[in-house]
Every structure is written in C-alpha cells, then in structure tokens.
Motif scaffolding. Sequence first.
Motif, mmCIF file in Angstrom:
data_model
loop_
_atom_site.group_PDB
_atom_site.id
_atom_site.type_symbol
_atom_site.label_atom_id
_atom_site.label_comp_id
_atom_site.label_asym_id
_atom_site.label_seq_id
_atom_site.Cartn_x
_atom_site.Cartn_y
_atom_site.Cartn_z
ATOM 1 N N ASP A 163 -5.529 -14.298 29.329
ATOM 2 C CA ASP A 163 -6.106 -15.608 29.029
ATOM 3 C C ASP A 163 -5.043 -16.687 28.931
ATOM 4 O O ASP A 163 -5.241 -17.805 29.393
ATOM 5 N N ARG A 164 -3.920 -16.369 28.341
ATOM 6 C CA ARG A 164 -2.827 -17.342 28.233
ATOM 7 C C ARG A 164 -2.340 -17.745 29.624
ATOM 8 O O ARG A 164 -2.141 -18.923 29.909
ATOM 9 N N ARG A 197 -4.046 -17.441 32.478
ATOM 10 C CA ARG A 197 -5.152 -18.118 33.156
ATOM 11 C C ARG A 197 -5.185 -19.602 32.770
ATOM 12 O O ARG A 197 -5.337 -20.470 33.628
ATOM 13 N N ARG A 198 -5.033 -19.898 31.494
ATOM 14 C CA ARG A 198 -5.007 -21.303 31.040
ATOM 15 C C ARG A 198 -3.822 -22.052 31.641
ATOM 16 O O ARG A 198 -3.945 -23.201 32.067
#
Length: 120
Positions: A38-39, A41-42
Amino acid sequence: MAGTEQAEQPDQLSVVSTTTDGVRVLTLAGEIDHHTGDRLRRALDTSGVPRPRVVLDLGRVTFMDSSGINLLIAAHHAVTGAGGWLRLAAPTEPVLRTIRLVGLDTVIDCCPTLHQAISA
C-alpha cells in the motif's frame, strides 16, 4: 517536490520522493511485499499527472515478492497509458534476480544506475 515516509521496522519500506530534471524519483529502501504494498502503491500514484516520468531507485531494496512485481506492472500500465514512462534503477542483486526471473526487465526499462535511468 519532496516527501519522506520512513520505515518503522527494518523489514518495512521507506519511500523518499524527489524530482530531478522533471523526473519523479522514488528512492526505496527495505522490502517490497504484501505488507508494504500500500505504501508503494500510494507513492506510485500519478493520476492527474500528464505524461508522468517516474524512476524507482531500487538500490536499497533487499527483497521483492510477486506483489511488488504486480505493483510495478500496474504502475507501468498506468504511466504509459498517460503517455509517460517508468524505469527501474540500480536494483540489488536479489531484486534483479526476481525481475529477470519473471521477465519484468523485458517490459520495464531496467538501468544499472540512477543517472542512466533519469537520462535514458
């Protein structure tokens, strides 16, 4: 443009975002896996940016699993779909082995140094 997200544990992922000659450079350190996806992806989000140019500096990445490969493929499609490009720079030996094993280096340009990735 500069921002920093520091790793909270050694097996986490830190992302430092800078801009060099109009190219967004994401310097990564740590592991790219399903826990840190997620990190990344952001950090890779370029929505709304016309013709994004992005380099991922992988020189301090110690591990990348299939979820990291999937993130890179998705980012490549998003960036090229917007008329830009994504390049990988200076992958460590274990990460390069994974990239070559799955053939990602035939899809995304993979340069031995950050300088080459920015100026290619």
